[in-house]
Design a protein around this motif. Structure first.
Motif, mmCIF file in Angstrom:
data_model
loop_
_atom_site.group_PDB
_atom_site.id
_atom_site.type_symbol
_atom_site.label_atom_id
_atom_site.label_comp_id
_atom_site.label_asym_id
_atom_site.label_seq_id
_atom_site.Cartn_x
_atom_site.Cartn_y
_atom_site.Cartn_z
ATOM 1 N N VAL A 27 -33.466 10.954 1.188
ATOM 2 C CA VAL A 27 -33.491 12.416 0.277
ATOM 3 C C VAL A 27 -32.312 12.495 -0.557
ATOM 4 C CG1 VAL A 27 -35.265 13.357 2.003
ATOM 5 C CG2 VAL A 27 -33.222 14.022 1.981
ATOM 6 N N ASP A 102 -36.761 8.611 -1.335
ATOM 7 C CA ASP A 102 -38.146 9.008 -0.898
ATOM 8 C C ASP A 102 -38.508 10.280 -1.779
ATOM 9 O OD1 ASP A 102 -38.841 6.799 0.663
ATOM 10 O OD2 ASP A 102 -37.267 7.500 1.942
ATOM 11 N N THR A 103 -37.483 11.114 -1.887
ATOM 12 C CA THR A 103 -37.806 12.660 -2.217
ATOM 13 C C THR A 103 -36.518 13.064 -2.820
ATOM 14 O OG1 THR A 103 -38.964 14.417 -1.997
ATOM 15 C CG2 THR A 103 -37.500 13.978 -0.245
ATOM 16 N N GLY A 129 -41.117 9.669 -7.161
ATOM 17 C CA GLY A 129 -41.507 10.228 -5.937
ATOM 18 C C GLY A 129 -41.680 11.856 -6.059
ATOM 19 N N PRO A 130 -41.760 12.474 -4.874
ATOM 20 C CA PRO A 130 -42.120 13.975 -4.747
ATOM 21 C C PRO A 130 -40.436 14.592 -4.942
ATOM 22 C CG PRO A 130 -42.884 12.782 -2.795
ATOM 23 C CD PRO A 130 -42.129 11.888 -3.531
ATOM 24 N N THR A 229 -37.902 19.200 1.864
ATOM 25 C CA THR A 229 -37.653 18.183 1.233
ATOM 26 C C THR A 229 -37.240 17.081 2.152
ATOM 27 O OG1 THR A 229 -36.460 19.081 -0.491
ATOM 28 C CG2 THR A 229 -35.753 16.882 -0.084
ATOM 29 N N LEU A 232 -40.970 15.928 3.351
ATOM 30 C CA LEU A 232 -41.400 15.144 2.333
ATOM 31 C C LEU A 232 -40.971 13.540 2.508
ATOM 32 C CD1 LEU A 232 -41.538 17.266 -0.925
ATOM 33 C CD2 LEU A 232 -43.563 16.322 0.288
ATOM 34 N N GLY A 233 -39.540 13.627 2.637
ATOM 35 C CA GLY A 233 -39.202 12.244 2.773
ATOM 36 C C GLY A 233 -39.601 11.424 3.917
ATOM 37 N N PRO A 238 -47.736 16.286 0.567
ATOM 38 C CA PRO A 238 -46.992 17.364 0.089
ATOM 39 C C PRO A 238 -47.418 18.865 0.523
ATOM 40 C CG PRO A 238 -46.968 15.700 -1.622
ATOM 41 C CD PRO A 238 -47.959 15.306 -0.369
#
Length: 279
Positions: A27, A102-103, A129-130, A229, A232-233, A238
């Motif tokens: 992240v 990844d985020t 990504g997110p 975060t 999410l990673g 989400p």
């Protein structure tokens, strides 16, 4: 819907005995500015305390030494600086990190300037990504909502009521309806913070039941942004990642209030309680 502790633990992924740090998410956090070093610290520790494997923290060069001394676990690195905030030229270095992440979280303590807007544009346009937008990430977006047009990856917004008003306008009496409408308008997940935090993607919604007024202190929201975060990673969907983070954040606050009272508890105390809630 409402979550309880058992439901939150079911959202958290099992940890493979053969896994390594790269399996638990890479992240990137873009946070902090001169005078707002705490925001970067709390966001980074929030991500780590929720299980992120590798946390990269990019900060303006003028505060790099402070963050590097305060933080042992994250990978802290300096970015081009303009009067204590990210410079526009920092975007070239930021772009190099994006393909490996990844985020991304952008906003806590960031400040508002041409440079920080350039960083926001780079992330929203180029990262697939997110993305989590908090604090000044939201304030910058409020003036440039077109940046979300065409974005297909998830975006999570974490406004308090003042930030929400900048994005949406007057909220009215129905917080959940307003949050849902904004989520649909921006094609985002909205975490409308406050008593009974609302987490919604415009269709499905959660209302949080944990937390207390002792958490109303600077730094608490930065911890939450980092927590979302970090989850999410690790590949959590989400909406569920945001809802679980909000529940855990509030539950940690409730434990702190029981031990310390609501007047003296601090965001650092939240960080200490989080691991005990995720066993």
């Amino acid at each position: 819907m409402e979550l309880d502790h058992k439901a939150v633990l079911n959202i958290l992924p099992d940890r493979d005995a053969q896994a390594h740090k790269g399996n638990f998410g890479r992240v990137l956090l873009l946070c902090g500015s001169r005078g707002y070093t705490g925001a970067a610290y709390f966001a980074a520790m929030g991500a780590l305390r929720t299980g992120a494997g590798l946390v990269y923290l990019g900060v303006p060069e003028s505060i790099y030494a402070i963050e590097a001394v305060k933080l042992n676990e994250p990978i802290v690195f300096p970015l081009a600086d303009d009067d204590g905030k990210l410079a526009a030229s920092a975007t070239e270095e930021i772009k190099k990190f994006l393909p490996r992440m990844d985020t991304v979280l952008i906003g806590p303590g960031l400040g508002q300037s041409k440079g920080t807007l350039a960083a926001l544009k780079a992330v929203l346009r180029e990262f697939t990504g997110p993305v989590v937008l908090d604090a000044d990430g939201i304030n910058l977006l409020a003036q440039h909502k077109y940046l979300l047009r065409g974005r297909t990856a998830p975006t999570v917004l974490t406004p308090h009521e003042g930030e929400f008003a900048r994005l949406y306008g007057p909220m009215g009496n129905d917080r959940q309806a307003a949050a849902r409408e904004l989520a649909r308008e921006l094609n985002a997940i909205v975490v409308l913070k406050g008593h009974g935090t609302i987490i919604t993607d415009g269709s499905q919604s959660y209302r949080n039941v944990t937390g207390n007024p002792g958490m109303a202190v600077g730094g608490s929201g930065d911890v939450l942004a980092g927590m979302i975060t970090g989850l999410l990673g690790q590949g959590i969907a989400p909406l569920e990642a945001a809802a679980a983070a909000v529940w855990l954040h509030g539950a940690a606050g409730d434990r702190c209030a029981e031990k310390l009272g609501q007047y003296g508890m601090l965001p650092t105390d939240l960080l200490e309680e989080l691991p005990r809630l995720m066993k």
